[in-house]
Design a protein around this motif. Structure first.
Motif, short mmCIF file in Angstrom:
data_model
loop_
_atom_site.label_atom_id
_atom_site.label_comp_id
_atom_site.label_asym_id
_atom_site.label_seq_id
_atom_site.Cartn_x
_atom_site.Cartn_y
_atom_site.Cartn_z
N LEU A 17 0.95 -1.15 0.00
CA LEU A 17 0.19 0.00 0.03
C LEU A 17 0.85 1.24 -0.08
O LEU A 17 0.71 2.27 -0.92
N THR A 18 2.07 1.25 0.82
CA THR A 18 2.72 2.62 0.80
C THR A 18 3.47 2.65 -0.44
O THR A 18 3.56 3.85 -1.04
N GLU A 19 4.09 1.64 -1.22
CA GLU A 19 4.69 1.72 -2.47
C GLU A 19 3.79 2.23 -3.32
O GLU A 19 3.93 3.16 -4.18
N LYS A 20 2.47 1.88 -3.23
CA LYS A 20 1.53 2.22 -4.37
C LYS A 20 1.25 3.83 -4.05
O LYS A 20 1.05 4.61 -5.05
N TRP A 21 1.05 3.91 -2.81
CA TRP A 21 0.65 5.55 -2.45
C TRP A 21 1.86 6.29 -3.11
O TRP A 21 1.47 7.57 -3.36
N VAL A 22 3.07 6.10 -2.56
CA VAL A 22 4.07 6.99 -3.03
C VAL A 22 4.45 6.94 -4.98
O VAL A 22 4.30 8.28 -5.20
N SER A 23 3.98 5.90 -5.45
CA SER A 23 4.05 6.05 -6.85
C SER A 23 3.02 7.11 -7.21
O SER A 23 3.19 7.58 -8.37
N GLN A 24 1.73 7.21 -6.62
CA GLN A 24 0.77 8.18 -7.06
C GLN A 24 0.76 9.50 -6.62
O GLN A 24 0.19 10.33 -6.90
N GLN A 25 1.40 9.50 -5.28
CA GLN A 25 1.18 10.83 -4.59
C GLN A 25 2.50 11.57 -4.26
O GLN A 25 2.53 12.92 -3.99
N VAL A 26 3.68 10.94 -4.61
CA VAL A 26 4.91 11.73 -4.27
C VAL A 26 5.82 11.83 -5.48
O VAL A 26 6.16 11.07 -6.28
N LYS A 59 11.10 3.62 3.34
CA LYS A 59 10.79 2.73 4.70
C LYS A 59 9.42 3.39 5.25
O LYS A 59 9.02 4.37 4.95
N SER A 60 8.63 2.33 5.56
CA SER A 60 7.38 2.71 6.06
C SER A 60 7.21 2.26 7.57
O SER A 60 7.46 1.22 7.86
N TYR A 61 6.27 3.03 8.41
CA TYR A 61 6.12 2.32 9.81
C TYR A 61 4.85 2.97 10.16
O TYR A 61 4.28 3.98 9.64
N LYS A 62 4.27 2.22 11.09
CA LYS A 62 2.75 2.49 11.75
C LYS A 62 3.10 3.18 12.97
O LYS A 62 3.92 2.76 13.84
N GLU A 97 -5.05 2.39 10.11
CA GLU A 97 -5.91 2.24 9.01
C GLU A 97 -5.43 2.24 7.86
O GLU A 97 -5.94 2.43 6.81
N TYR A 98 -4.00 2.36 7.87
CA TYR A 98 -3.16 2.61 6.75
C TYR A 98 -3.49 4.03 5.94
O TYR A 98 -3.14 4.07 4.72
N MET A 99 -3.61 4.91 6.72
CA MET A 99 -3.80 6.38 6.23
C MET A 99 -2.20 6.96 6.45
O MET A 99 -1.87 6.93 7.42
N VAL A 100 -1.85 7.64 5.40
CA VAL A 100 -0.66 8.27 5.44
C VAL A 100 -0.79 9.44 6.48
O VAL A 100 -1.72 10.40 6.42
N PRO A 150 -2.58 15.54 -2.24
CA PRO A 150 -3.38 15.46 -0.94
C PRO A 150 -2.81 14.62 0.09
O PRO A 150 -2.78 13.28 0.23
N LEU A 151 -2.16 15.06 1.19
CA LEU A 151 -1.71 14.40 2.34
C LEU A 151 -2.84 13.73 3.08
O LEU A 151 -3.88 14.43 3.39
N GLY A 152 -2.72 12.28 3.12
CA GLY A 152 -3.91 11.68 3.67
C GLY A 152 -4.41 10.52 2.72
O GLY A 152 -3.71 10.33 1.89
N GLY A 153 -5.65 10.04 2.84
CA GLY A 153 -6.14 9.05 2.06
C GLY A 153 -5.47 7.81 2.23
O GLY A 153 -4.28 7.75 2.93
N ALA A 154 -5.88 6.73 1.88
CA ALA A 154 -5.31 5.34 2.28
C ALA A 154 -3.99 5.26 1.20
O ALA A 154 -3.96 5.47 0.10
N ALA A 155 -3.16 4.58 2.00
CA ALA A 155 -1.89 4.21 1.54
C ALA A 155 -2.16 3.26 0.60
O ALA A 155 -2.94 2.74 0.48
#
Length: 155
Positions: A17-26, A59-62, A97-100, A150-155
Motif C-alpha cells: 500500500l505505501t509503495e502504491k501510495w508513493v508512486s501516485q502521490q509523491v 521505509k514505512s512504519y505505523k 487504518e493505513y492512512m498516511v 493531498p496528504l492523507g488518503g489510504a496508503a
C-alpha cells in the motif's frame, strides 16, 4: 505493481500500500518529477526519478514517530546507502487504518555509517542462520518534511 489482497501479513500489506501510495502521490523531492517504482527486490532501492534519475529507498512504519527502524541485511544496507550515488531515503508514517500521516526524506549525503547499526546475527538453528539485519537510527538523520499531493488518503 502488486495487490495488497495477495497478502495476509500486515507488514506486507503495508509495504504494498505505501509503495502504491508513493508512486501516485509523491514527486521527486529534488526536481519535482515523477517517481517510478523499481522491480521488487532491487537491492536498497525502491523508486527512481524519471527526470533526474535520483533513486530512493522507501521505509514505512505505523504509529507515532520512532527514533529507529528495523532495516534490511546489514552489509548490503551499508554498502548501498553509503555508496556514491546511493539512494535517498523516503519515510512514510501511517496509521493503523493505513492512512498516511507524514512523509519525510533525507538526502543520501546526510546518511552515514553511524546511522546504520548491525543487529545480532540469527542463531545457528534459524532457517537463515548467520543472517544479520540492521537498525536505522532516524533521530540522528536531518530529515525534511515532504509535502505531497493531498496528504492523507489510504496508503
Amino acid at each position: 505493481m502488486q495487490d495488497a489482497a495477495d497478502y495476509t501479513s500486515a507488514s506486507q500489506i503495508a509495504r504494498v500500500l505505501t509503495e502504491k501510495w508513493v508512486s501516485q502521490q509523491v514527486a521527486c523531492p529534488l526536481c519535482g518529477s515523477t517517481l517510478k517504482p523499481l522491480a521488487n527486490n532491487t537491492p536498497g532501492r525502491d523508486f527512481y526519478c524519471v527526470e533526474c534519475a535520483a533513486s530512493y529507498q522507501l521505509k514505512s512504519y505505523k504509529g507515532k514517530r520512532k527514533p529507529k527502524l528495523i532495516g534490511a541485511e546489514y552489509r548490503t544496507t551499508v554498502s548501498i546507502l553509503l555508496a556514491a550515488g546511493g539512494p535517498h531515503l523516503l519515510v512514510v508514517r501511517y496509521s493503523k487504518e493505513y492512512m498516511v500521516q507524514e512523509v519525510f526524506w533525507a538526502e543520501n549525503k546526510d546518511i552515514t555509517k553511524d546511522h546504520v547499526q548491525p543487529r545480532r546475527p540469527l542463531s545457528s538453528t534459524a532457517r537463515r542462520a548467520g543472517w544479520q539485519g540492521s537498525t536505522l537510527f532516524l533521530g540522528q538523520i536531518p530529515f525534511k518534511i515532504l509535502l505531497c499531493k493531498p496528504l492523507g488518503g489510504a496508503a
